[in-house]
Design a protein around this motif. Sequence first.
Motif, PDB file in Angstrom:
ATOM      1  N   VAL A 191       0.841  -1.197   0.000  1.00 29.09           N
ATOM      2  CA  VAL A 191       0.000   0.000   0.000  1.00 29.09           C
ATOM      3  C   VAL A 191       0.878   1.250   0.000  1.00 29.09           C
ATOM      4  O   VAL A 191       1.858   1.327   0.747  1.00 29.09           O
ATOM      5  CB  VAL A 191      -0.906   0.028   1.255  1.00 29.09           C
ATOM      6  N   ASN A 233     -12.765  11.329  -4.858  1.00 27.67           N
ATOM      7  CA  ASN A 233     -13.423  10.541  -3.801  1.00 27.67           C
ATOM      8  C   ASN A 233     -13.522   9.069  -4.195  1.00 27.67           C
ATOM      9  O   ASN A 233     -13.375   8.177  -3.363  1.00 27.67           O
ATOM     10  CB  ASN A 233     -14.858  11.047  -3.563  1.00 27.67           C
ATOM     11  N   ARG A 234     -13.787   8.850  -5.495  1.00 29.11           N
ATOM     12  CA  ARG A 234     -14.003   7.476  -5.980  1.00 29.11           C
ATOM     13  C   ARG A 234     -12.715   6.680  -6.102  1.00 29.11           C
ATOM     14  O   ARG A 234     -12.735   5.463  -5.996  1.00 29.11           O
ATOM     15  CB  ARG A 234     -14.676   7.522  -7.369  1.00 29.11           C
ATOM     16  N   ARG A 235     -11.598   7.385  -6.340  1.00 27.28           N
ATOM     17  CA  ARG A 235     -10.355   6.668  -6.673  1.00 27.28           C
ATOM     18  C   ARG A 235      -9.712   6.014  -5.450  1.00 27.28           C
ATOM     19  O   ARG A 235      -9.375   6.685  -4.473  1.00 27.28           O
ATOM     20  CB  ARG A 235      -9.384   7.619  -7.361  1.00 27.28           C
ATOM     21  N   GLU A 236      -9.529   4.709  -5.541  1.00 26.19           N
ATOM     22  CA  GLU A 236      -9.035   3.912  -4.424  1.00 26.19           C
ATOM     23  C   GLU A 236      -7.629   4.328  -3.981  1.00 26.19           C
ATOM     24  O   GLU A 236      -7.303   4.328  -2.802  1.00 26.19           O
ATOM     25  CB  GLU A 236      -9.062   2.423  -4.837  1.00 26.19           C
ATOM     26  N   GLU A 237      -6.784   4.717  -4.951  1.00 27.49           N
ATOM     27  CA  GLU A 237      -5.373   4.997  -4.611  1.00 27.49           C
ATOM     28  C   GLU A 237      -5.184   6.385  -4.000  1.00 27.49           C
ATOM     29  O   GLU A 237      -4.079   6.735  -3.571  1.00 27.49           O
ATOM     30  CB  GLU A 237      -4.471   4.815  -5.843  1.00 27.49           C
ATOM     31  N   ASP A 251      -5.865   8.698  -0.922  1.00 27.56           N
ATOM     32  CA  ASP A 251      -6.280   8.643   0.487  1.00 27.56           C
ATOM     33  C   ASP A 251      -6.594  10.016   1.049  1.00 27.56           C
ATOM     34  O   ASP A 251      -7.381  10.145   1.987  1.00 27.56           O
ATOM     35  CB  ASP A 251      -5.151   8.025   1.330  1.00 27.56           C
ATOM     36  N   ASP A 270     -14.885  13.633   0.573  1.00 25.20           N
ATOM     37  CA  ASP A 270     -15.183  12.488   1.443  1.00 25.20           C
ATOM     38  C   ASP A 270     -14.515  12.718   2.804  1.00 25.20           C
ATOM     39  O   ASP A 270     -13.291  12.883   2.864  1.00 25.20           O
ATOM     40  CB  ASP A 270     -14.622  11.227   0.764  1.00 25.20           C
ATOM     41  N   LYS A 293     -11.289  11.209   3.501  1.00 26.63           N
ATOM     42  CA  LYS A 293     -10.113  11.667   2.741  1.00 26.63           C
ATOM     43  C   LYS A 293      -9.799  13.135   3.030  1.00 26.63           C
ATOM     44  O   LYS A 293      -8.938  13.737   2.385  1.00 26.63           O
ATOM     45  CB  LYS A 293     -10.364  11.479   1.237  1.00 26.63           C
ATOM     46  N   ARG A 330      -8.920   4.159   6.303  1.00 29.98           N
ATOM     47  CA  ARG A 330      -9.767   3.627   5.213  1.00 29.98           C
ATOM     48  C   ARG A 330      -9.562   2.131   5.038  1.00 29.98           C
ATOM     49  O   ARG A 330     -10.406   1.430   4.507  1.00 29.98           O
ATOM     50  CB  ARG A 330      -9.472   4.353   3.906  1.00 29.98           C
ATOM     51  N   ARG A 331      -8.402   1.664   5.465  1.00 29.11           N
ATOM     52  CA  ARG A 331      -8.129   0.231   5.322  1.00 29.11           C
ATOM     53  C   ARG A 331      -8.291  -0.480   6.662  1.00 29.11           C
ATOM     54  O   ARG A 331      -7.632  -1.475   6.930  1.00 29.11           O
ATOM     55  CB  ARG A 331      -6.722   0.027   4.774  1.00 29.11           C
TER      56      ARG A 331
END
Length: 321
Positions: free
Chosen positions: A31, A86-90, A92, A114, A117, A302-303
């Motif tokens: 990560v 907001n949508r993009r996983e990478e 944070d 978000d 984030k 988030r994880r």
Amino acid sequence: MTARILDGSKMAAEIRAEVAAAVKEMAASGVRPGLAVVLVGHNPASEVYVRGKVRSSEEVGIYSEKHTPPESATTQDLLDLVADLNRREEIDGILVQLPLPSHVDAKKVLLTVDPAKDVDGFHPMNVGYLSTQRPGLVPCTPAGVMEILKRSGVPVTGQEAVVVGRSDIVGKPVAMLLLNGNATVTVCHSKTRDLAEVCRRADILVAAIGRAGMITGDYVKSGATVIDVGMNQVTTRPEFDRLFAGNKKREEAFQAKGSTLAGDVHPEVASVAGAITPVPGGVGPLTIAMLMANTVKAAKMRRAASNFDLRASSNQVGVGP
Ligand code: NDP
């Protein structure tokens, strides 16, 4: 008495090293925390800040990307950009550099980030988390103030703390953090009566006003800890002389540049206070360091379902337990 100087640059370097270690640890799990900075138009001061944030990210190993919509960008353009981030996983952390152009509804844009984030900690959801002592993201400059106190061994519990300034980005969150840290907190502002008298009660005095050298020696109790958040450009000779007459180094810089950076606290306070943050080199460097810490914290939170150590995700500042 000459006050102990609380070296923010040194503490910021320590925090950056801790963040870099945390990033490395996360890399072992595949990560990499990611920060997206949104800079609208061409505000020279904002460009300098954003450059610093991107450079600092690179130094600690955080992935960063810069988005630079033109000055003409509409509120909807920015809402779309933030929604995409907001949508993009990478990604944070999302940081929308303020100020936004006047035609943009800044509150609406910030509200769209978000909360998970929101590494600036400005979203009402994070403000609520802070005031109810739940895990969340804390604004960077206030978090930096608390780190200075902690790393300097200044006790907070049971102390009289006075915060001058009640802005949403500095004064109020600093006051809330001090309260959460069990200080007895008084918040002052432009309508406060007998400001000097109230400030003299403080064991910890935080100045976040935006007026160069307003806090003079008569505002400060002997031995108090004084945290100077102010960053003011002094550009006139009378103002310079009021603050820095006889200071050779400042004089040279002022002559060369035509301006010098001053805090809200008058230099004479150094002979009254027990400890004091300098300007520059005090709270300023902590702000970017705490942004880095917040990005790692956001990535961990988030994880939360994965293997990361969630002790770092409490509403304490810093990156680790
Ligand atoms: P704001 O202008 O938003 O707030 C200033 C606050 O000071 C207000 O609450 C205001 O009161 C109060 N105030 C103004 N004049 C007086 C006075 N004469 N007596 C008592 N209170 C007064 O500023 P910010 O909070 O955004 O910033 C404060 C300072 O911190 C600035 O110098 C800014 O540049 C600096 N800063 C530094 C950062 C860093 O990284 N070191 C980061 C962010 C800010 P009222 O509410 O009644 O108007």
